[in-house]
Design a protein around this motif. Structure first.
Motif, PDB file in Angstrom:
ATOM      1  N   ARG A 334      -5.494  -1.902 -11.562  1.00 22.10           N
ATOM      2  CA  ARG A 334      -5.406  -0.443 -11.458  1.00 22.10           C
ATOM      3  C   ARG A 334      -5.484   0.040 -10.009  1.00 22.10           C
ATOM      4  NH1 ARG A 334      -9.094   2.128 -16.303  1.00 22.10           N
ATOM      5  NH2 ARG A 334      -8.489   0.707 -17.976  1.00 22.10           N
ATOM      6  N   ARG A 335      -5.571  -0.875  -9.076  1.00 26.42           N
ATOM      7  CA  ARG A 335      -5.727  -0.452  -7.686  1.00 26.42           C
ATOM      8  C   ARG A 335      -4.489   0.256  -7.153  1.00 26.42           C
ATOM      9  NH1 ARG A 335      -7.974  -5.696  -4.632  1.00 26.42           N
ATOM     10  NH2 ARG A 335      -5.948  -6.448  -5.361  1.00 26.42           N
ATOM     11  N   ARG A 336      -3.339  -0.004  -7.771  1.00 30.70           N
ATOM     12  CA  ARG A 336      -2.094   0.590  -7.273  1.00 30.70           C
ATOM     13  C   ARG A 336      -2.036   2.099  -7.513  1.00 30.70           C
ATOM     14  NH1 ARG A 336      -1.092  -1.621 -12.201  1.00 30.70           N
ATOM     15  NH2 ARG A 336       0.054  -0.363 -13.719  1.00 30.70           N
ATOM     16  N   HIS A 337      -2.900   2.627  -8.380  1.00 27.61           N
ATOM     17  CA  HIS A 337      -2.828   4.050  -8.710  1.00 27.61           C
ATOM     18  C   HIS A 337      -3.295   4.944  -7.564  1.00 27.61           C
ATOM     19  CE1 HIS A 337      -1.708   2.896 -12.667  1.00 27.61           C
ATOM     20  NE2 HIS A 337      -2.891   2.454 -13.021  1.00 27.61           N
ATOM     21  N   ARG A 338      -4.152   4.408  -6.689  1.00 28.31           N
ATOM     22  CA  ARG A 338      -4.654   5.197  -5.570  1.00 28.31           C
ATOM     23  C   ARG A 338      -4.734   4.307  -4.338  1.00 28.31           C
ATOM     24  NH1 ARG A 338      -6.880  10.005  -7.441  1.00 28.31           N
ATOM     25  NH2 ARG A 338      -7.317  10.031  -9.677  1.00 28.31           N
ATOM     26  N   SER A 339      -4.695   4.914  -3.172  1.00 33.15           N
ATOM     27  CA  SER A 339      -4.817   4.147  -1.939  1.00 33.15           C
ATOM     28  C   SER A 339      -6.224   3.591  -1.800  1.00 33.15           C
ATOM     29  CB  SER A 339      -4.502   5.044  -0.737  1.00 33.15           C
ATOM     30  OG  SER A 339      -5.526   6.020  -0.568  1.00 33.15           O
ATOM     31  N   TRP A 340      -6.366   2.582  -0.900  1.00 35.92           N
ATOM     32  CA  TRP A 340      -7.686   1.969  -0.697  1.00 35.92           C
ATOM     33  C   TRP A 340      -8.689   2.990  -0.207  1.00 35.92           C
ATOM     34  CZ3 TRP A 340     -11.080   1.160   3.379  1.00 35.92           C
ATOM     35  CH2 TRP A 340     -12.092   0.228   3.136  1.00 35.92           C
ATOM     36  N   TRP A 341      -8.288   3.851   0.727  1.00 30.75           N
ATOM     37  CA  TRP A 341      -9.212   4.852   1.254  1.00 30.75           C
ATOM     38  C   TRP A 341      -9.624   5.843   0.180  1.00 30.75           C
ATOM     39  CZ3 TRP A 341     -11.695   3.996   5.493  1.00 30.75           C
ATOM     40  CH2 TRP A 341     -11.114   3.211   6.497  1.00 30.75           C
ATOM     41  N   ASP A 342      -8.689   6.207  -0.667  1.00 38.39           N
ATOM     42  CA  ASP A 342      -8.992   7.146  -1.752  1.00 38.39           C
ATOM     43  C   ASP A 342     -10.001   6.530  -2.713  1.00 38.39           C
ATOM     44  OD1 ASP A 342      -8.983   9.275  -3.441  1.00 38.39           O
ATOM     45  OD2 ASP A 342      -6.944   8.994  -4.187  1.00 38.39           O
ATOM     46  N   ARG A 343      -9.764   5.266  -3.104  1.00 39.22           N
ATOM     47  CA  ARG A 343     -10.684   4.599  -4.031  1.00 39.22           C
ATOM     48  C   ARG A 343     -12.069   4.423  -3.403  1.00 39.22           C
ATOM     49  NH1 ARG A 343      -6.447   1.050  -4.104  1.00 39.22           N
ATOM     50  NH2 ARG A 343      -7.767  -0.660  -3.332  1.00 39.22           N
ATOM     51  N   THR A 344     -12.089   4.001  -2.133  1.00 40.68           N
ATOM     52  CA  THR A 344     -13.364   3.773  -1.457  1.00 40.68           C
ATOM     53  C   THR A 344     -14.172   5.068  -1.353  1.00 40.68           C
ATOM     54  OG1 THR A 344     -12.375   2.004  -0.139  1.00 40.68           O
ATOM     55  CG2 THR A 344     -14.452   2.913   0.649  1.00 40.68           C
ATOM     56  N   GLY A 345     -13.501   6.147  -0.945  1.00 40.74           N
ATOM     57  CA  GLY A 345     -14.194   7.425  -0.809  1.00 40.74           C
ATOM     58  C   GLY A 345     -14.727   7.932  -2.132  1.00 40.74           C
ATOM     59  N   ARG A 346     -13.903   7.851  -3.170  1.00 38.33           N
ATOM     60  CA  ARG A 346     -14.332   8.326  -4.486  1.00 38.33           C
ATOM     61  C   ARG A 346     -15.496   7.500  -5.021  1.00 38.33           C
ATOM     62  NH1 ARG A 346     -10.739  11.328  -7.840  1.00 38.33           N
ATOM     63  NH2 ARG A 346      -9.045  12.256  -6.656  1.00 38.33           N
ATOM     64  N   PHE A 347     -15.390   6.168  -4.859  1.00 38.60           N
ATOM     65  CA  PHE A 347     -16.449   5.300  -5.371  1.00 38.60           C
ATOM     66  C   PHE A 347     -17.762   5.573  -4.639  1.00 38.60           C
ATOM     67  CE2 PHE A 347     -18.932   1.455  -5.809  1.00 38.60           C
ATOM     68  CZ  PHE A 347     -18.733   1.104  -7.137  1.00 38.60           C
ATOM     69  N   ALA A 348     -17.688   5.680  -3.312  1.00 39.10           N
ATOM     70  CA  ALA A 348     -18.905   5.933  -2.533  1.00 39.10           C
ATOM     71  C   ALA A 348     -19.505   7.290  -2.883  1.00 39.10           C
ATOM     72  CB  ALA A 348     -18.579   5.859  -1.051  1.00 39.10           C
ATOM     73  N   LEU A 349     -18.641   8.302  -3.038  1.00 40.50           N
ATOM     74  CA  LEU A 349     -19.125   9.643  -3.385  1.00 40.50           C
ATOM     75  C   LEU A 349     -19.804   9.636  -4.744  1.00 40.50           C
ATOM     76  CD1 LEU A 349     -19.232  12.633  -2.564  1.00 40.50           C
ATOM     77  CD2 LEU A 349     -17.030  12.934  -3.735  1.00 40.50           C
ATOM     78  N   LEU A 350     -19.174   8.960  -5.714  1.00 35.60           N
ATOM     79  CA  LEU A 350     -19.733   8.905  -7.060  1.00 35.60           C
ATOM     80  C   LEU A 350     -21.055   8.145  -7.068  1.00 35.60           C
ATOM     81  CD1 LEU A 350     -19.182   9.584 -10.067  1.00 35.60           C
ATOM     82  CD2 LEU A 350     -18.091   7.354 -10.255  1.00 35.60           C
ATOM     83  N   ALA A 351     -21.087   7.007  -6.360  1.00 35.84           N
ATOM     84  CA  ALA A 351     -22.297   6.190  -6.350  1.00 35.84           C
ATOM     85  C   ALA A 351     -23.461   6.916  -5.684  1.00 35.84           C
ATOM     86  CB  ALA A 351     -22.020   4.873  -5.635  1.00 35.84           C
ATOM     87  N   ASN A 352     -23.157   7.674  -4.629  1.00 38.65           N
ATOM     88  CA  ASN A 352     -24.237   8.387  -3.947  1.00 38.65           C
ATOM     89  C   ASN A 352     -24.622   9.669  -4.681  1.00 38.65           C
ATOM     90  OD1 ASN A 352     -25.024   7.035  -1.271  1.00 38.65           O
ATOM     91  ND2 ASN A 352     -22.796   6.880  -1.272  1.00 38.65           N
TER      92      ASN A 352
END
Length: 413
Positions: A334-352
């Motif tokens: 599913r990584r192709r649905h969003r860019s790496w930066w988009d996934r990283t930012g969303r994951f970090a925001l959600l986790a924090n």
């Protein structure tokens, strides 16, 4: 992008269709009946190849000897080669009494499994037989695979090395035998229901009815396409025939440690296809994230830092650890649905953002119930687990609706 050549005639060409109903075709059917082989409409033999130029002439020769006298067929090579394999196939096909198609892929998406899926899409016959191009799968068994499927009214017929009459003698070396056995045990342990009745899920030699498989539903990764078919779209009726795994005719084996890792990733992807299974694996990954989180918390609180800012900082270690594992093990497809930066930012925001709920819980456990900072943090992590899983899947890895609708027509094409 694939390049396609058809020899000696195009699939669907009137001359090719007519060959099935000519006197020679009727003679083949009479021969098949005498030998007790139920005759289908036709069979497409799909052969994925990667630098097999030294094998294709002998392969087509043996198919010519074994198959055309029994049932009408066509051969579809799906080629990912970097050598002259496509040219050798085209030259060798000139002497074949059946149509031979070469689909050369510039980008080998999905590896050998992806090549097989392309071959299934190109097939025009009632039955599709998948076999390797190195002659370790004997072409003489093709009529028996199809005939057994017709007699048993099966949708899938597997050529097995592990039933009576079968053998893996062509699998050279104790290491490869041990790996094959271990992979077979692992897959059957992980998919006991889906693989019931299949003794050799690692086999690359099988026959399947074209009506029993939806190629678009397959997501192959690497070379174990039978496992993909059995788990995602297994036909109701499955049977097996024994076969002796032969020595490679020429060239070198394509089995590598990298292919082994691809197989393990594919196995994990298949096992986590359901939401419940994904949640379990998400929890296991999260559990491993406890280690860097709690170690960091312990180290920071030992320096005298208050547990609240210490947890904020330590949480980043767990976030980074979990993100790396989730990216590569759980949501790889599913990584192709969003860019790496988009996934990283969303994951970090959600986790924090999880801390907004978790820190009050930790404070409650510490001040109200007298727990230590470390056990209070561990308990809060467990309690917020479900919310973290749902949020990660929905906000980080599910495709955006606009993008999904734009890409759907291209996938269908």
């Amino acid at each position: 992008m694939s390049q396609e050549s058809m020899v000696p005639g195009e699939l669907g060409d009137p001359a090719v269709r007519g060959a099935v109903s000519t006197p020679a075709g009727k003679s083949r059917r009479r021969t098949a009946e005498k030998e007790g082989i139920a005759e289908p409409g036709a069979v497409t033999i799909v052969v994925p190849t990667f630098n097999e130029s030294a094998n294709v002439r002998e392969l087509l020769h043996r198919i010519t000897e074994s198959v055309p006298t029994r049932l009408p067929c066509e051969v579809v090579f799906v080629d990912d080669s970097t050598d002259d394999t496509p040219e050798v196939i085209s030259e060798a096909a000139q002497d074949c009494p059946f149509p031979v198609t070469v689909l050369h892929r510039e980008e080998p998406v999905g590896g050998l499994g992806g090549a097989v899926v392309e071959g299934i899409k190109a097939a025009t016959s009632d039955w599709i037989v998948v076999m390797d191009g190195d002659l370790q799968h004997p072409p003489s068994l093709v009529p028996e695979l199809v005939g057994t499927g017709e007699r048993a009214n099966a949708g899938l017929v597997v050529a097995s090395r592990y039933i009576k009459g079968g053998s893996r003698e062509g699998l050279a070396g104790g290491y490869r035998i041990a790996v094959s056995r271990g992979a077979t045990w692992l897959t059957k342990t992980l998919f006991p229901r889906r693989l019931r009745g299949i003794s050799d899920p690692m086999s690359g030699f099988f026959a399947i009815r074209r009506s029993a498989v939806t190629a678009e539903a397959l997501k192959p990764l690497g070379y174990k396409i039978l496992l993909e078919l059995a788990v995602r779209s297994r036909p109701r009726e499955v049977t097996e025939v024994p076969f002796v795994f032969q020595d490679r005719f020429a060239g070198e084996s394509k089995s590598t440690a990298q292919e082994g890792f691809r197989f393990l990733r594919h196995l994990l992807g298949l096992r986590t296809a359901s939401p419940v299974a994904r949640m379990v694996v998400f929890g296991l990954i999260g559990a491993t994230g406890f280690v860097p989180n709690l170690v960091g918390l312990w180290a920071l609180t030992r320096t005298g830092l208050h547990y609240v800012p210490a947890e904020v900082l330590a949480n980043q270690l767990g976030v980074a650890w979990n993100f790396l594992l989730i990216e590569h093990l759980l949501f790889r497809d599913r990584r192709r649905h969003r860019s790496w930066w988009d996934r990283t930012g969303r994951f970090a925001l959600l986790a924090n953002a999880d801390l907004v709920l978790r820190i009050p819980l930790i404070a409650l456990f510490v001040h109200k119930f007298g727990m230590g900072a470390v056990p209070a943090t561990a308990l809060a992590l467990v309690m917020t687990f479900v919310l973290r899983f749902v949020g990660t899947e929905a906000l980080v890895y599910l495709p955006r609706r606009g993008r999904e609708s734009r890409t759907a027509p291209r996938r269908a094409a």
